[in-house]
Write a protein that holds these residues in place. Structure first.
Motif, PDB file in Angstrom:
ATOM      1  N   ASP A  71       1.204  -1.035  -0.014  1.00  0.00           N
ATOM      2  CA  ASP A  71      -0.137   0.038  -0.208  1.00  0.00           C
ATOM      3  C   ASP A  71       0.823   1.016  -0.139  1.00  0.00           C
ATOM      4  N   ALA A  72       2.392   1.192   0.413  1.00  0.00           N
ATOM      5  CA  ALA A  72       2.659   2.547   0.662  1.00  0.00           C
ATOM      6  C   ALA A  72       3.434   2.736  -0.447  1.00  0.00           C
ATOM      7  N   VAL A  73       3.979   1.230  -0.865  1.00  0.00           N
ATOM      8  CA  VAL A  73       4.303   1.803  -2.324  1.00  0.00           C
ATOM      9  C   VAL A  73       3.324   2.082  -3.500  1.00  0.00           C
ATOM     10  N   ILE A  74       2.322   1.243  -4.236  1.00  0.00           N
ATOM     11  CA  ILE A  74       1.538   2.066  -4.441  1.00  0.00           C
ATOM     12  C   ILE A  74       1.670   3.640  -4.157  1.00  0.00           C
ATOM     13  N   ALA A  75       1.357   4.490  -3.158  1.00  0.00           N
ATOM     14  CA  ALA A  75       0.725   5.643  -2.727  1.00  0.00           C
ATOM     15  C   ALA A  75       1.683   6.380  -3.269  1.00  0.00           C
ATOM     16  N   ALA A  76       2.961   5.888  -2.942  1.00  0.00           N
ATOM     17  CA  ALA A  76       4.274   6.717  -3.259  1.00  0.00           C
ATOM     18  C   ALA A  76       4.040   7.569  -5.260  1.00  0.00           C
ATOM     19  N   ILE A  77       4.036   5.987  -5.717  1.00  0.00           N
ATOM     20  CA  ILE A  77       3.608   6.238  -6.770  1.00  0.00           C
ATOM     21  C   ILE A  77       2.960   7.036  -7.679  1.00  0.00           C
ATOM     22  N   ARG A  78       1.162   7.165  -6.655  1.00  0.00           N
ATOM     23  CA  ARG A  78       0.204   7.826  -7.074  1.00  0.00           C
ATOM     24  C   ARG A  78       1.061   9.050  -6.476  1.00  0.00           C
ATOM     25  N   ARG A  79       1.130   9.471  -5.857  1.00  0.00           N
ATOM     26  CA  ARG A  79       2.529  10.567  -5.144  1.00  0.00           C
ATOM     27  C   ARG A  79       2.995  11.237  -6.647  1.00  0.00           C
ATOM     28  N   LEU A  80       3.825  10.514  -6.876  1.00  0.00           N
ATOM     29  CA  LEU A  80       4.890  10.848  -8.225  1.00  0.00           C
ATOM     30  C   LEU A  80       3.579  10.723  -9.412  1.00  0.00           C
ATOM     31  N   ASP A  81       2.691  10.177  -9.916  1.00  0.00           N
ATOM     32  CA  ASP A  81       2.361  10.788 -11.044  1.00  0.00           C
ATOM     33  C   ASP A  81       0.921  11.513 -10.832  1.00  0.00           C
ATOM     34  N   SER A  82       0.597  11.977  -9.707  1.00  0.00           N
ATOM     35  CA  SER A  82       0.099  13.583  -9.133  1.00  0.00           C
ATOM     36  C   SER A  82       0.506  14.797  -9.770  1.00  0.00           C
ATOM     37  N   GLN A  83       2.288  14.328  -9.709  1.00  0.00           N
ATOM     38  CA  GLN A  83       3.541  15.957  -9.709  1.00  0.00           C
ATOM     39  C   GLN A  83       3.185  15.241 -11.303  1.00  0.00           C
ATOM     40  N   ALA A  84       2.445  14.857 -12.270  1.00  0.00           N
ATOM     41  CA  ALA A  84       2.719  14.951 -13.880  1.00  0.00           C
ATOM     42  C   ALA A  84       3.372  15.533 -13.905  1.00  0.00           C
ATOM     43  N   VAL A  85       4.983  14.570 -13.946  1.00  0.00           N
ATOM     44  CA  VAL A  85       6.121  15.160 -14.300  1.00  0.00           C
ATOM     45  C   VAL A  85       6.238  14.641 -15.541  1.00  0.00           C
ATOM     46  N   LYS A  86       6.511  15.610 -16.219  1.00  0.00           N
ATOM     47  CA  LYS A  86       6.278  15.273 -18.062  1.00  0.00           C
ATOM     48  C   LYS A  86       8.012  14.174 -18.210  1.00  0.00           C
ATOM     49  N   GLY A  87       7.194  12.652 -18.901  1.00  0.00           N
ATOM     50  CA  GLY A  87       8.779  12.099 -19.602  1.00  0.00           C
ATOM     51  C   GLY A  87       8.816  11.394 -18.569  1.00  0.00           C
ATOM     52  N   LEU A  88       8.012  11.537 -16.940  1.00  0.00           N
ATOM     53  CA  LEU A  88       8.610  10.698 -15.966  1.00  0.00           C
ATOM     54  C   LEU A  88       7.784   9.307 -15.765  1.00  0.00           C
ATOM     55  N   GLY A  89       7.955   8.804 -16.337  1.00  0.00           N
ATOM     56  CA  GLY A  89       7.094   7.395 -15.972  1.00  0.00           C
ATOM     57  C   GLY A  89       6.829   6.341 -15.324  1.00  0.00           C
ATOM     58  N   PRO A  90       6.543   5.318 -15.463  1.00  0.00           N
ATOM     59  CA  PRO A  90       6.616   3.837 -15.397  1.00  0.00           C
ATOM     60  C   PRO A  90       8.484   3.887 -15.439  1.00  0.00           C
ATOM     61  N   ALA A  91       8.905   3.702 -15.785  1.00  0.00           N
ATOM     62  CA  ALA A  91      10.341   3.793 -16.271  1.00  0.00           C
ATOM     63  C   ALA A  91      10.877   3.947 -15.028  1.00  0.00           C
ATOM     64  N   VAL A  92      10.384   4.092 -13.794  1.00  0.00           N
ATOM     65  CA  VAL A  92      11.014   5.153 -12.407  1.00  0.00           C
ATOM     66  C   VAL A  92      10.592   3.344 -11.449  1.00  0.00           C
ATOM     67  N   ALA A  93       9.769   2.293 -12.045  1.00  0.00           N
ATOM     68  CA  ALA A  93       9.855   1.349 -11.562  1.00  0.00           C
ATOM     69  C   ALA A  93      11.247   0.406 -11.354  1.00  0.00           C
ATOM     70  N   ASN A  94      11.160   0.306 -12.303  1.00  0.00           N
ATOM     71  CA  ASN A  94      12.950  -0.427 -12.068  1.00  0.00           C
ATOM     72  C   ASN A  94      13.686   0.009 -12.067  1.00  0.00           C
ATOM     73  N   LEU A  95      13.502   1.547 -10.892  1.00  0.00           N
ATOM     74  CA  LEU A  95      14.491   1.940  -9.911  1.00  0.00           C
ATOM     75  C   LEU A  95      13.612   1.145  -8.906  1.00  0.00           C
TER      76      LEU A  95
END
Length: 200
Positions: A116-140
């Motif tokens: 739950d905490a991991v998914i919440a962190a991902i959703r917070r990053l997604d809500s920032q709508a950082v242009k060009g920064l998507g799920p490739a972060v999942a590899n980190l």
């Protein structure tokens, strides 16, 4: 025989497949520690405002480079983080707020232990709508939570779509999370052939 079961069995037995070449590779788990340290360095530099504004020569390049060296499964992992000047993406090199959002996601995922905490962190990053920064972060993130976060690249998405008939698209966290949910279902169904490590 179930065609997916047959395919998974062939994949596990394939001497040139990712299961044998990467997942069972003795060095794989040793590399987790160094990649985690690299991600921690990225976070520390962003928090200290010393990260800089270029990928080349950055701690992120070092961390992602270590990931890209993890055999074929992560080939091209650095592409998403390379600065594309005409598009000005990913927008973590020129925008301090986006840098911080990226670092906070990485730090939150490094410190938390539950799904739950991991998914919440991902959703917070997604809500920032950082242009060009998507799920490739999942590899980190995978190297912190291999049982929660599957790796992500074009080949994985294409394979998942071919296997399931889904139409997951690249570049959106919502699509990634939908694919992740499907992977978890497949993983549970074929537990005897798959590890709970989602890199398998």
């Amino acid at each position: 025989m179930d065609p997916i079961r047959e395919l998974l069995t062939r994949w596990r037995d394939d001497p040139g497949g990712t299961y044998r070449l990467w997942f069972l590779w003795e060095e794989r788990l040793k590399n987790f520690r160094s990649i985690r340290r690299g991600v921690a360095q990225v976070v520390a530099e962003i928090e200290a405002d010393t990260f800089g504004n270029v990928y080349k020569g950055s701690s992120l390049e070092t961390a992602v480079g270590a990931i890209a060296e993890q055999r074929q499964i992560f080939k091209g992992a650095d592409h998403a983080f390379l600065w594309k000047p005409k598009l000005r993406i990913p927008d973590i090199y020129e925008n301090r707020d986006n840098q911080l959002a990226f670092a906070r996601c990485l730090a939150a995922c490094a410190c938390c232990s539950g799904e739950d905490a991991v998914i919440a962190a991902i959703r917070r990053l997604d809500s920032q709508a950082v242009k060009g920064l998507g799920p490739a972060v999942a590899n980190l993130l995978y190297f912190h939570h291999p049982t929660i976060i599957p790796p992500f690249n074009t080949a994985i998405v294409n394979g998942y779509n071919a296997l399931t008939g889904a139409k997951v698209k690249l570049g959106r966290w919502g699509e990634y999370l939908a694919m992740r949910a499907g992977i978890l279902v497949l993983n549970a169904k074929y537990r005897d052939l798959l590890s709970n490590d989602l890199g398998a």
